[in-house]
Write an enzyme that holds these catalytic residues in place. Structure first.
Site, PDB file in Angstrom:
ATOM      1  N   ASN A   9       0.857  -1.181   0.000  1.00 53.85           N
ATOM      2  CA  ASN A   9       0.000   0.000   0.000  1.00 53.85           C
ATOM      3  C   ASN A   9       0.897   1.237   0.000  1.00 53.85           C
ATOM      4  OD1 ASN A   9      -1.819   2.037   0.483  1.00 53.85           O
ATOM      5  ND2 ASN A   9      -2.329   1.399   2.575  1.00 53.85           N
ATOM      6  N   TRP A  10       0.955   1.908  -1.151  1.00 55.12           N
ATOM      7  CA  TRP A  10       1.852   3.074  -1.271  1.00 55.12           C
ATOM      8  C   TRP A  10       1.251   4.327  -0.635  1.00 55.12           C
ATOM      9  CZ3 TRP A  10       3.706   2.648  -7.132  1.00 55.12           C
ATOM     10  CH2 TRP A  10       4.422   1.443  -7.281  1.00 55.12           C
ATOM     11  N   LYS A  11       0.016   4.242  -0.222  1.00 50.55           N
ATOM     12  CA  LYS A  11      -0.678   5.379   0.409  1.00 50.55           C
ATOM     13  C   LYS A  11      -0.537   6.651  -0.450  1.00 50.55           C
ATOM     14  CE  LYS A  11       0.187   3.334   4.894  1.00 50.55           C
ATOM     15  NZ  LYS A  11      -0.076   3.471   6.304  1.00 50.55           N
ATOM     16  N   HIS A  95      -9.701   0.649   4.817  1.00 53.36           N
ATOM     17  CA  HIS A  95      -8.418   0.869   5.504  1.00 53.36           C
ATOM     18  C   HIS A  95      -8.667   1.781   6.715  1.00 53.36           C
ATOM     19  CE1 HIS A  95      -4.327   2.182   6.346  1.00 53.36           C
ATOM     20  NE2 HIS A  95      -3.907   1.142   5.654  1.00 53.36           N
ATOM     21  N   GLU A  97      -7.112   4.203   7.907  1.00 52.37           N
ATOM     22  CA  GLU A  97      -6.924   5.640   7.680  1.00 52.37           C
ATOM     23  C   GLU A  97      -8.186   6.243   7.063  1.00 52.37           C
ATOM     24  OE1 GLU A  97      -3.228   5.357   5.522  1.00 52.37           O
ATOM     25  OE2 GLU A  97      -2.220   4.753   7.360  1.00 52.37           O
ATOM     26  N   GLU A 167      -5.396  -5.528  10.302  1.00 51.86           N
ATOM     27  CA  GLU A 167      -4.405  -4.478  10.520  1.00 51.86           C
ATOM     28  C   GLU A 167      -4.708  -3.759  11.837  1.00 51.86           C
ATOM     29  OE1 GLU A 167      -2.442  -3.151   6.636  1.00 51.86           O
ATOM     30  OE2 GLU A 167      -4.264  -1.979   6.843  1.00 51.86           O
ATOM     31  N   GLY A 173       2.189   1.922  10.687  1.00 51.04           N
ATOM     32  CA  GLY A 173       3.093   3.067  10.554  1.00 51.04           C
ATOM     33  C   GLY A 173       3.753   3.482  11.855  1.00 51.04           C
ATOM     34  N   SER A 212       3.333  -2.535  10.214  1.00 55.27           N
ATOM     35  CA  SER A 212       4.796  -2.482  10.386  1.00 55.27           C
ATOM     36  C   SER A 212       5.493  -3.795  10.044  1.00 55.27           C
ATOM     37  CB  SER A 212       5.153  -2.021  11.808  1.00 55.27           C
ATOM     38  OG  SER A 212       4.641  -0.722  12.041  1.00 55.27           O
ATOM     39  N   GLY A 233       2.760  -1.343   4.270  1.00 56.41           N
ATOM     40  CA  GLY A 233       2.737   0.092   3.984  1.00 56.41           C
ATOM     41  C   GLY A 233       4.131   0.606   3.721  1.00 56.41           C
ATOM     42  N   GLY A 234       4.734   1.212   4.736  1.00 61.00           N
ATOM     43  CA  GLY A 234       6.027   1.876   4.586  1.00 61.00           C
ATOM     44  C   GLY A 234       7.091   1.055   3.873  1.00 61.00           C
TER      45      GLY A 234
END
Ligand code: PEP
Length: 251
Positions: A9-11, A95, A97, A167, A173, A212, A233-234
């Site tokens: 997920n590049w957000k 998600h 967010e 998640e 994150g 993470s 993610g990151g």
């Protein structure tokens, strides 16, 4: 036998230049035969990713989708029919967010889930508890309610064509990761909830862990019986790190 999936997920990250660099790195990876890999760029970079990853064993998905499947007068939104036309095959739904920062309700994400499937896209339904909820020992109740709302609205059969990502919000994150056992416990509960409705669907459903995940913790997490891969993610913004996670999934 469920195939493992590693999804990035590049957000809201990336420029044309950084996405080009990432695509070059991803193109050099060898994807193990038992692993499905997908990336979720921003809407702006979906076309670039699809073109750049042509011929690679890496699918491209969207991070969001409109509540209606067909094109129409809905300024700023992107229809699932448009995503399918562009070459997307998956879409993230629910998600944390979007639930927390954008205020997306169960009702809205259920419509998005259905809109995705109406155009043949695979929804990746994200569920997970906050730190407060975990500390109050409400994790299984919260996750069960999030999943249950979709089952109740759309039926259990939709999960034969969907992926679920557990998640924990406190792990996204933050550098904090659920222990493999903590994640496994929730994944087992999710599978049991599906099995209570339909054993076959439960057995085939892919349950990803997200929060993470890095190359350093991926092997242990993916080694758990009900963890079928990860939503990253990151670490998915670095092709070397993402590649190491993909290799861990292939082990
Ligand atoms: C995510 O955003 O879905 C996620 C899991 O992020 P991170 O890996 O950075 O925690």
């Amino acid at each position: 036998m469920r195939r493992t999936m590693v999804a990035g997920n590049w957000k809201m990250h990336g420029t044309r230049a950084s996405v080009a660099e990432l695509i070059t790195g991803l193109s050099a990876l060898t994807v193990p035969s038992g692993v499905d890999v997908a990336v979720f760029p921003s809407f702006l970079h979906i076309g670039q990713a699809i073109d750049g990853l042509k011929g690679q064993a890496i699918a491209v998905g969207a991070q969001n989708v409109a509540v209606q499947p067909e094109q129409g007068a809905l300024t700023g939104e992107v229809a699932s029919s448009q995503l399918a036309d562009a070459g997307c095959t998956l879409v993230l739904v629910g998600h944390s967010e979007r639930r927390q920062l954008i205020g997306e309700s169960d009702e809205v994400l259920i419509r998005k889930f259905a809109a995705a499937q109406a155009q043949g896209l695979t929804p990746v339904l994200c569920v997970g508890e906050t730190l407060e909820q975990r500390q109050a020992e409400q994790t299984l109740e919260v996750v069960g309610r999030q999943l249950g709302s979709v089952i109740e609205a759309l039926g259990i059969e939709v999960f034969a064509r969907a992926v679920i990502a557990y998640e924990p919000v406190w792990a996204i994150g933050t550098g904090l990761t659920a222990t493999p056992q903590q994640a496994q416990d929730v994944h087992a509960a999710i599978r049991a909830q599906l099995a209570a409705e339909n054993a076959e669907v439960a057995q085939g459903a892919r349950l990803l862990y997200g929060g993470s995940v890095k190359a350093a913790n991926a092997v242990e997490l993916f080694g758990m019986p009900d963890i079928d891969g990860g939503l990253i993610g990151g670490a998915s913004l670095n092709a070397d790190e993402f590649g190491a996670i993909i290799r861990a999934a292939g082990n």
